[in-house]
Motif scaffolding. Structure first.
Motif, short mmCIF file in Angstrom:
data_model
loop_
_atom_site.label_atom_id
_atom_site.label_comp_id
_atom_site.label_asym_id
_atom_site.label_seq_id
_atom_site.Cartn_x
_atom_site.Cartn_y
_atom_site.Cartn_z
N VAL A 121 0.86 -1.15 0.01
CA VAL A 121 -0.08 0.01 -0.06
C VAL A 121 0.84 1.39 -0.18
CG1 VAL A 121 -1.80 1.30 1.38
CG2 VAL A 121 -1.90 -1.05 1.11
N ALA A 122 2.07 1.41 0.71
CA ALA A 122 2.77 2.37 1.16
C ALA A 122 3.43 2.69 -0.52
CB ALA A 122 3.79 2.36 2.11
N ALA A 123 4.07 1.66 -1.08
CA ALA A 123 4.64 1.83 -2.43
C ALA A 123 3.73 2.35 -3.45
CB ALA A 123 5.08 0.50 -2.46
N SER A 124 2.64 1.74 -3.16
CA SER A 124 1.52 2.43 -4.28
C SER A 124 1.35 3.97 -4.26
CB SER A 124 0.09 1.55 -4.04
OG SER A 124 -0.44 1.78 -2.92
N ALA A 155 2.00 -3.21 -7.81
CA ALA A 155 1.99 -4.43 -6.93
C ALA A 155 3.31 -5.35 -7.04
CB ALA A 155 0.93 -5.16 -6.96
N ASP A 156 3.65 -5.60 -8.46
CA ASP A 156 4.81 -6.49 -8.62
C ASP A 156 5.99 -5.86 -8.88
OD1 ASP A 156 3.71 -8.91 -8.16
OD2 ASP A 156 2.52 -8.86 -9.87
N GLU A 157 6.06 -4.40 -8.77
CA GLU A 157 7.30 -3.83 -9.18
C GLU A 157 8.29 -3.65 -8.10
OE1 GLU A 157 5.32 -0.99 -12.64
OE2 GLU A 157 5.82 -0.15 -10.77
N GLY A 182 2.83 -13.04 2.92
CA GLY A 182 1.82 -11.81 3.15
C GLY A 182 1.18 -11.60 1.76
N THR A 183 0.52 -10.46 1.52
CA THR A 183 -0.06 -10.41 0.21
C THR A 183 0.12 -9.07 -0.34
OG1 THR A 183 -2.37 -10.20 -0.94
CG2 THR A 183 -2.24 -9.71 1.34
N ASN A 184 0.60 -9.18 -1.62
CA ASN A 184 0.81 -7.76 -2.27
C ASN A 184 -0.30 -7.58 -3.42
OD1 ASN A 184 1.52 -9.54 -4.34
ND2 ASN A 184 3.44 -8.43 -5.06
N ASP A 185 -1.45 -8.19 -3.32
CA ASP A 185 -2.57 -8.02 -4.09
C ASP A 185 -3.51 -7.04 -3.74
OD1 ASP A 185 -4.57 -8.03 -5.79
OD2 ASP A 185 -4.97 -10.28 -5.44
N LEU A 186 -3.48 -6.05 -4.12
CA LEU A 186 -4.10 -4.63 -3.77
C LEU A 186 -5.55 -4.82 -3.77
CD1 LEU A 186 -2.16 -1.55 -5.25
CD2 LEU A 186 -2.49 -2.23 -2.83
N ASP A 187 -6.09 -5.76 -4.79
CA ASP A 187 -7.42 -6.05 -4.59
C ASP A 187 -8.06 -6.95 -3.45
OD1 ASP A 187 -8.01 -4.71 -7.27
OD2 ASP A 187 -7.53 -6.63 -8.09
N ASN A 188 -6.96 -7.71 -2.55
CA ASN A 188 -7.48 -8.35 -1.53
C ASN A 188 -6.81 -7.74 -0.21
OD1 ASN A 188 -8.61 -10.62 -2.90
ND2 ASN A 188 -6.40 -11.42 -3.33
#
Length: 381
Positions: A240-243, A249-251, A264-270
């Protein structure tokens, strides 16, 4: 997965304390993470000795607010760190404690401040087979809370809750790992290994003011973001912070690898973002090396490192403090004719010298390919 993000515009202590409490309340309150009698280890980002106003280190107002919050829950608080770089005659970590204002906070609140460079360690083996020395005081804590600073990073592209844990590795060992893992993605894998060993129960991120551009040190540009973030999933909080800074998400390799390893999850949709903060509409500057994400892996292949940005010493700005000379993992910084010089043929481009320089005397020089990508990107934007 929930991430709390509350707007906070400055470091007035009253406001910071209120916003930290609000942020944690959205997660159920500090009692969800800390029980009375728990030993709680706080790990701020104290990269190097810099004043808080520069946006390089976790602000003492945030650290103070979290200490008071944990104490109110009955926790016994300790604060620990190992700053980047090593000097022969003195500890940069001790100097960082003073310059960043953290020493004063801990003294005022009666909290033990621990220099990880000077404590007993234990060798831990990650699930990936990497052996990493970690402070026993860290491993013995009931609760670990990561207190990072929101920043871009020239090598790992973003530094947040997970990358902050690299400061748990004591002393010169950090430099050794840079030498062993010169490829940025391999180094990111090491940081994820470290994360898997420590597994903090909570992170509270200082996202009020951070760095954009070629962070994480003085050559990054101070920028206002205006939030405090928190969550129990450090991958989600970092994502979230990186966004907010403009990353997909995958950058960011660290969060991408951690997601692949189910840490953990890096899927912003979840990720459910709680709170009143709205990402600023402005566009933040990303590190020069971030542009290499636009190229496919098959094109870069084994020559990836050759395209990375290189450090350059600006002699007119250099004050001969020699932090870079003593801290370079590859030992490619030499002293000639009373000047410091980087022997680039053997440089692994970890950019440790750049992030540790106190005077913006080491800058990043972009590869011609990166300069070309910039021009093409600007043309099509």
């Amino acid at each position: 997965m929930k991430v709390a993000s509350i707007g906070c515009t400055d470091y007035n202590y009253g406001q910071v304390k209120e916003k930290v409490v609000q942020t944690i309340s959205l997660l159920g309150g500090i009692e969800e993470f800390v029980s009375s009698g728990d030993t709680v280890l706080l790990k701020p980002n104290l990269l190097s000795p810099h004043q808080p106003k520069l946006g390089i280190t976790t602000h003492p107002a945030v650290v103070k607010a979290v200490i008071e919050l944990v104490k109110d829950a009955g926790g016994e608080v300790k604060v620990g760190e190992s700053s980047g770089g090593m000097m022969i005659n003195h500890s940069l970590t001790q100097q960082a404690f003073k310059e960043t204002g953290i020493k004063e906070v801990c003294q005022d609140l009666g909290v033990e401040l621990i220099n990880f460079d000077r404590v007993e360690t234990k060798i831990m083996t990650s699930g990936q087979g990497e052996e990493i020395p970690l402070p026993k005081v860290l491993l013995e804590a009931d609760v670990v809370i990561s207190l990072p600073k929101i920043k871009t990073h020239s090598l790992t592209l973003f530094t947040g809750a997970i990358k902050n844990l690299y400061g748990c590795i004591p002393g010169a060992k950090k430099a050794e790992y840079h030498k062993l893992y010169p490829n940025p993605r391999d180094f990111a894998g090491l940081v994820v290994d470290l994360f898997s060993l420590i597994k903090p129960q909570l992170t509270i991120m200082d996202g009020i003011v951070g760095l954009e551009g070629n962070g994480p040190g003085t050559t990054g540009d101070r920028c206002e973001v205006g939030t405090i973030l928190a969550g129990s999933d450090l991958v989600a909080v970092d994502t979230v912070a990186a966004s907010y800074l403009g990353y997909g998400a995958d950058e960011v390799p660290i969060t991408s690898i951690a997601n692949q390893q189910d840490l953990g999850t890096n899927d912003l949709d979840n990720i459910e973002i709680l709170g009143d903060f709205k990402r600023p509409e402005r566009e933040y500057k990303l590190p020069s090396n971030a542009l290499l994400n636009l190229l496919p892996n098959w094109l870069l292949g084994s020559v990836f490192n050759s395209f990375l940005s290189s450090p350059k010493i600006m002699q007119e700005e250099c004050v001969q403090c020699k932090r870079c000379l003593h801290s370079c993992p590859q030992k490619v910084i030499v002293e000639k004719n009373d000047k410091l010089k980087i022997e680039l043929d053997d440089c692994i481009k970890c950019l440790c010298c750049q992030e540790l320089c106190p005077k913006e005397a080491i800058v990043v020089t972009e590869h011609k390919l990166v300069q070309l990508i910039k021009q093409v990107k600007k043309f099509w934007s």
